[in-house]
Design a protein around this motif. Sequence first.
Motif: not given
Length: 147
Positions: A103-107, A85-90
Amino acid sequence: MVVRTYVPIEEYQAIYIAIPKTANTSIKGRLMEIKGLPGSDRPHLRESGLTNITPQAACQRKDWFRFTFVRNPWDRALSLWSDKCGENSDVDLAQYGLPQGISFENFVKTIARFNDKYAEIHFKSQTQPLFHNGQLIPDFIGRFEHL
């Protein structure tokens, strides 16, 4: 990304049952090295040379050593969130309600709502690939934390 969940290692009569975010990339890379396959730093590529068999075929090879690794669910979720879920996700998980930057909570709230039948491979439960028709497949289940 190509998902190979049941990876046979014919040379050793073994089957690796891959569970994402449990050292899967490292284990598959090492298996490629053992098999003499190039590109062990990118074992998820279609051209990796690793093969896949069905869960039924894995069950039928009772004389083979079938193994996997599982991970503390909290650590696995944190690793998935930070990696995917970050900018460099594949992997794009937006179709599952998991956009980059969530956010991690919503994830965690979002992935907890998914039934394994509809979940993306990275956030399916770790038990899902370990059973076929109610039969436990692996002979050995190791813990990521003990690697």
